[in-house]
Design a protein around this motif. Structure first.
Motif, PDB file in Angstrom:
ATOM      1  N   LEU A   1      -5.952 -55.892  42.522  1.00  0.00           N
ATOM      2  CA  LEU A   1      -5.254 -55.276  43.659  1.00  0.00           C
ATOM      3  C   LEU A   1      -5.546 -53.784  43.756  1.00  0.00           C
ATOM      4  O   LEU A   1      -5.601 -53.229  44.847  1.00  0.00           O
ATOM      5  CB  LEU A   1      -3.750 -55.537  43.557  1.00  0.00           C
ATOM      6  N   ARG A   2      -5.744 -53.158  42.603  1.00  0.00           N
ATOM      7  CA  ARG A   2      -6.085 -51.748  42.634  1.00  0.00           C
ATOM      8  C   ARG A   2      -7.435 -51.560  43.342  1.00  0.00           C
ATOM      9  O   ARG A   2      -7.612 -50.652  44.135  1.00  0.00           O
ATOM     10  CB  ARG A   2      -6.128 -51.182  41.213  1.00  0.00           C
TER      11      ARG A   2
ATOM     12  N   GLU B   1      -1.334 -64.572  27.404  1.00  0.00           N
ATOM     13  CA  GLU B   1      -1.940 -65.098  28.635  1.00  0.00           C
ATOM     14  C   GLU B   1      -1.265 -64.491  29.865  1.00  0.00           C
ATOM     15  O   GLU B   1      -1.923 -64.135  30.838  1.00  0.00           O
ATOM     16  CB  GLU B   1      -1.828 -66.629  28.697  1.00  0.00           C
ATOM     17  N   GLN B   2       0.048 -64.396  29.785  1.00  0.00           N
ATOM     18  CA  GLN B   2       0.777 -63.829  30.928  1.00  0.00           C
ATOM     19  C   GLN B   2       0.386 -62.368  31.144  1.00  0.00           C
ATOM     20  O   GLN B   2       0.172 -61.926  32.268  1.00  0.00           O
ATOM     21  CB  GLN B   2       2.291 -63.946  30.702  1.00  0.00           C
ATOM     22  N   THR B   3       0.283 -61.629  30.050  1.00  0.00           N
ATOM     23  CA  THR B   3      -0.097 -60.219  30.166  1.00  0.00           C
ATOM     24  C   THR B   3      -1.512 -60.086  30.721  1.00  0.00           C
ATOM     25  O   THR B   3      -1.789 -59.222  31.564  1.00  0.00           O
ATOM     26  CB  THR B   3       0.013 -59.540  28.787  1.00  0.00           C
ATOM     27  N   GLU B   4      -2.387 -60.978  30.264  1.00  0.00           N
ATOM     28  CA  GLU B   4      -3.764 -60.954  30.746  1.00  0.00           C
ATOM     29  C   GLU B   4      -3.797 -61.245  32.261  1.00  0.00           C
ATOM     30  O   GLU B   4      -4.504 -60.597  33.030  1.00  0.00           O
ATOM     31  CB  GLU B   4      -4.598 -61.978  29.969  1.00  0.00           C
ATOM     32  N   PHE B   5      -2.991 -62.217  32.667  1.00  0.00           N
ATOM     33  CA  PHE B   5      -2.901 -62.586  34.084  1.00  0.00           C
ATOM     34  C   PHE B   5      -2.421 -61.381  34.908  1.00  0.00           C
ATOM     35  O   PHE B   5      -2.981 -61.032  35.939  1.00  0.00           O
ATOM     36  CB  PHE B   5      -1.936 -63.767  34.226  1.00  0.00           C
ATOM     37  N   ARG B   6      -1.402 -60.716  34.399  1.00  0.00           N
ATOM     38  CA  ARG B   6      -0.868 -59.536  35.090  1.00  0.00           C
ATOM     39  C   ARG B   6      -1.939 -58.438  35.196  1.00  0.00           C
ATOM     40  O   ARG B   6      -2.159 -57.882  36.279  1.00  0.00           O
ATOM     41  CB  ARG B   6       0.343 -58.996  34.331  1.00  0.00           C
ATOM     42  N   ASN B   7      -2.608 -58.168  34.097  1.00  0.00           N
ATOM     43  CA  ASN B   7      -3.619 -57.114  34.101  1.00  0.00           C
ATOM     44  C   ASN B   7      -4.753 -57.418  35.067  1.00  0.00           C
ATOM     45  O   ASN B   7      -5.241 -56.535  35.774  1.00  0.00           O
ATOM     46  CB  ASN B   7      -4.184 -56.898  32.696  1.00  0.00           C
TER      47      ASN B   7
END
Ligand SMILES: Cc1cc2nc3c(=O)[nH]c(=O)nc-3n(C[C@H](O)[C@H](O)[C@H](O)COP(=O)(O)OP(=O)(O)OC[C@H]3O[C@@H](n4cnc5c(N)ncnc54)[C@H](O)[C@@H]3O)c2cc1C
Lengths: 418, 375
Positions: B20-21, B8-14
């Motif tokens: 932002l990109r 979930e954390q990785t998904e949130f980061r991605n």
């Protein structure tokens, strides 16, 4: 002449100044007189405005000028590089045409070496000089050219032979900047100053007699310019602000300094301003902080050691040792000094290091130091290039295997223009 | 979960990185910093309303998402990577944490939902001119006034102080303890002035209190302990932001040297360039490890042998040194281009410089770390 002692020279300079110095005369008129006397550039040859004295005597002469408050010849900006290059490689025509204007300050210069595609690799220059109808026709682009927006003339390195190996296909020209084929655009820097430029050539013209050095020998000439540039970049050199004395000549000199030095007003800051550290630490109330004191001491140690190294090099030179590679050590040391100072200034400023302009507690000087010091390890040859020079030329370590110097330049891989 | 992120954390980061990109590339950053607000309100609205970024660690009971400091630090890292100018750090990380740590239930009910929704922008006023972020350095005072309080003193380096609707200020109580107070920025007796910040992506203000009426968050005993926790979380998130920025600088510099040819070959092929790139990777990875560990410890300090303050300060100091060093290398690797205004490296360089001293210098934090260290 060379058997003159320092005392003889001091006496002679003083006597000449008593006779001739007058602060109410015009700057150019005074400098013309000075140029004729040979006291403006005492280490230059007698036939070219000098007295043929050892270079080590020049500071002695300058000291006497300073004592008297007498103004010297113009020495600011790229002009010193132009003068040194012309003196060493120029024809009599070049010397006649340019040296006087350089010394009086009436004509100013810029250095047109770096290109978008070739910075460290200056010999990779791809600006073209083609000989057509009895003239050199210049096309291409230069970049990072300090003061080019003000310059009357440029020291131009351009390619005249694309089939020769890269170092053999370059020629060096003295280019008139005030012509339709030369277009100058200023570039904004990260410290918000705009000292350097992009210069575009579209069929710009150089008359054949203004090539300097032999055809294809431009790199050799450029080496002289670069040697002088690196020697001057050791950060020890005085940054002139002009004298605050009263008198017509001082006013004219101040106006000149303000114009010529405008692109360089931040240059003292790029050295890191070691001279401000103690004063700033006290003013900011951080003088008793042991961590701050350590950083200040480290920066001062480096700054002083670098200065003493430069002095040692200069004295060796005065003693008549041939020009050596000391310039490269000085330049690399200047980068270390600047970084150490930036660190110390940051610690002294504490949270004020986040501010700039009037809000940084030091009229913007500290902020300017922090965003200007990165230039010193790039301008005039990067730290990495300096290390290559030191290791290969001073330490005689094996040279990098090269793939760009053994084939016609047109076959050497290079950056796409654009 | 100190040494790896959950799915979930990785998904949130991605998700954040993609957003932002798309929405805040450096062309946008450059545009936005020239505007009066200094951030793009529309981007912030979407980040708050659709992505929940303003609410991450605010408890659900107060309109928040109820995630932890790890998630908050991930958002900070991505914002730092993109150099996003936004109220995220000042409002969500600093001010909301202060309210959440010090406030009473009723105060949190009153103040946090607005911040969590992104509509209210809050700021934290703690350090004073030339002063630091340790509680002992605060000299602004609070005096009782008919069951309420009045603040006097001057605060500086207030992040997003000019756009804030609400300010949380640290001030001395009459008995000497520390109080955290809240007040609207349009209060009588409150004056603010924009400071010229070196880093245009992070705007600062000076706020002067001259008998300004304010509400004490929690009781008189709440401010001291709350402040330490606020400083820890702020330092951890700033460390995250810094490693995000450092990693971006490192990647961009690597990309540049890989494209650039000098002496007939890629400058990336010079061993000195390779060693520099390798050192940069090493330093950034070390700083990331410290930042991630501290963030995880903030969510669960059971496992750690060190107090959170030591870990937070360690992470802040390490990230500060690394960010600055990476920025210096990145400029250098670009050569002359790196010193120009048009090249983006300078934007991160200035952020690195500002972050180096924001919330206290590396030396301050190393001292704090050792004072708390469990030997
Ligand atoms: C303030 C300032 C003023 C300047 N003034 C002038 C001026 O008046 N006239 C002028 O002509 N130029 C001027 N320059 C340009 C300057 O000389 C060049 O920027 C510099 O030589 C580097 O070239 P580059 O920018 O093309 O970088 P590049 O050569 O592309 O270098 C990029 C990186 O690669 C590294 N690198 C390149 N080659 C090697 C190698 N062989 N081994 C290891 N590393 C390598 C460099 O060290 C650098 O880190 C100025 C620059 C600055 C910043």
């Amino acid at each position: 002449m060379t058997d003159l002692t320092e005392d003889d020279i001091r006496t002679a300079v003083r006597a000449w100044l008593v006779e001739n110095w007058d602060p109410e005369q015009g700057l150019v008129a005074w400098r013309n007189m000075l140029i004729e006397s040979g006291w403006g550039m005492p280490h230059w040859p007698q036939e070219w405005y000098g007295r043929g004295l050892p270079v080590g005597m020049t500071p002695v002469v300058e000291e006497e000028f300073d004592k008297r408050g007498a103004v010297g010849v113009a020495k600011l900006g790229i002009r010193t590089l132009a003068a040194a290059t012309i003196l060493e490689h120029g024809t009599d025509l070049h010397k006649q045409r340019f040296l006087r204007g350089i010394l009086t300050g009436e004509e100013s210069w810029c250095q047109l070496f770096s290109e978008p595609g070739s910075g460290s690799d200056l010999a990779g220059a791809a600006t073209r000089a083609d000989f057509r109808d009895g003239k050199w026709i210049i096309n291409g682009q230069k970049v990072w050219n300090t003061s080019a927006h003000r310059a009357d003339f440029g020291l131009l390195l351009a390619r005249t032979d694309w089939d020769a190996v890269k170092h053999k296909g370059l020629s060096y020209f003295l280019l008139d900047m005030r012509q339709p084929g030369v277009e100058v655009h200023q570039l904004r820097q990260m410290n918000d100053h705009a000292s350097f430029n992009q210069v575009f050539f579209t069929d710009a013209v150089v008359e054949p007699e203004y090539r300097i050095g032999e055809l294809g020998e431009g790199w050799k000439v450029a080496t002289t310019t670069l040697m002088h540039e690196r020697r001057g970049a050791d950060g020890v050199r005085r940054y002139d602000t002009g004298s605050d004395r009263q008198g017509r000549i001082y006013e004219e000199e101040r106006a000149e300094v303000a114009t010529v030095m405008e692109p360089y007003i931040w240059y003292p800051q790029r050295t890191g301003r070691a001279d401000l550290l103690v004063e700033r630490a006290k003013a900011a109330g951080r003088w008793d902080d042991p961590a701050v004191r350590q950083e200040v001491a480290k920066a001062l140690t480096l700054a002083r050691s670098a200065e003493w190294t430069a002095r040692r090099a200069r004295e060796a030179q005065q003693a008549g040792r041939p020009q050596g590679p000391e310039g490269s050590i000085g330049k690399l040391a200047a980068s270390m000094v600047a970084r150490a100072c930036a660190k110390a200034h940051t610690m002294i400023a504490g949270p004020d290091a986040m501010l700039s302009g009037a809000d940084d507690g030091a009229d913007g000087v500290v902020a300017e130091i922090l965003v200007s010091t990165p230039a010193i390890s790039i301008a005039g040859g990067t730290d990495e290039i300096q290390r290559n020079i030191i290791s290969e030329r001073i330490l005689s370590m094996p040279k990098e295997a090269r793939h760009d110097a053994d084939r016609p330049f047109r076959e050497v891989p290079r950056n796409q223009a654009g | 979960m100190k040494f790896s992120f959950s799915e979930e954390q990785t998904e949130f980061r991605n998700m954040l990185r993609r957003f932002l990109r798309d929405r805040s590339p450096t062309t946008e950053v450059r545009r936005v910093i020239e505007t009066e607000a200094g951030y793009d309100p529309e981007v912030w609205r979407v980040m708050a309303e659709d992505l929940g970024v303003a609410a991450i660690h605010i408890p659900e009971a107060y309109g928040g998402a109820g995630f932890g400091i790890s998630e908050l630090a991930i958002a900070a890292e991505e914002a730092g990577r993109a150099l996003l100018p936004s109220p995220f750090f000042g409002s969500t990380v600093l001010a909301a944490t202060a309210i959440a740590e010090a406030g009473t239930d009723a105060q949190k009910q009153a103040l946090l939902p607005g911040i969590a929704a992104g509509g209210t922008i809050a700021a934290l006023a703690a350090a004073e001119p030339r002063g630091g972020w340790n509680a002992g350095a605060f000299t602004a005072t609070a005096s009782p006034d008919n069951g309420s309080w009045r603040l006097s003193g001057r605060k500086s380096y207030v992040l997003d102080g000019m756009i804030a609707d609400l300010v949380v200020a640290a001030a001395r109580l009459p008995e000497g303890g520390l109080g955290l107070f809240s007040l609207p920025t349009d209060s009588a007796g409150l004056a603010r002035r924009a400071l010229r910040s070196m880093d245009p992506t992070r705007r600062l203000a000076e706020i002067t209190f001259d008998g300004a009426p304010a509400v004490l968050l929690g009781g008189p005993a709440a401010g001291g302990p709350a402040w330490e926790r606020v400083l820890d979380i702020a330092a951890i998130c700033l460390a995250g932001e810094m490693v995000g920025g450092a990693e971006r600088l490192r990647e961009d510099a690597l990309e540049y040297v890989s494209m650039r040819i000098q002496f007939g070959r890629s400058i990336a092929s010079f061993q000195v360039t390779k060693h520099k790139a390798a050192d940069m990777l090493l330093e950034v990875e070390l700083a990331k490890a410290a930042a991630y560990y501290a963030a995880a410890a903030a969510d669960d300090d059971e496992e750690s042998d060190q107090p959170l303050a030591a870990l937070a300060s360690l992470a802040k100091a390490a990230a500060a040194d690394t960010y600055m060093q990476t920025a210096v290398h990145a400029v250098q690797m670009h050569g002359g281009i790196g010193f120009t205004h048009d090249n983006d490296t300078q934007l991160w360089f200035k952020r690195a410089k500002a972050s180096e001293v924001f919330l206290g210098s590396a030396a301050d934090h190393r001292e704090r770390m050792l004072q708390q260290w469990n030997a």
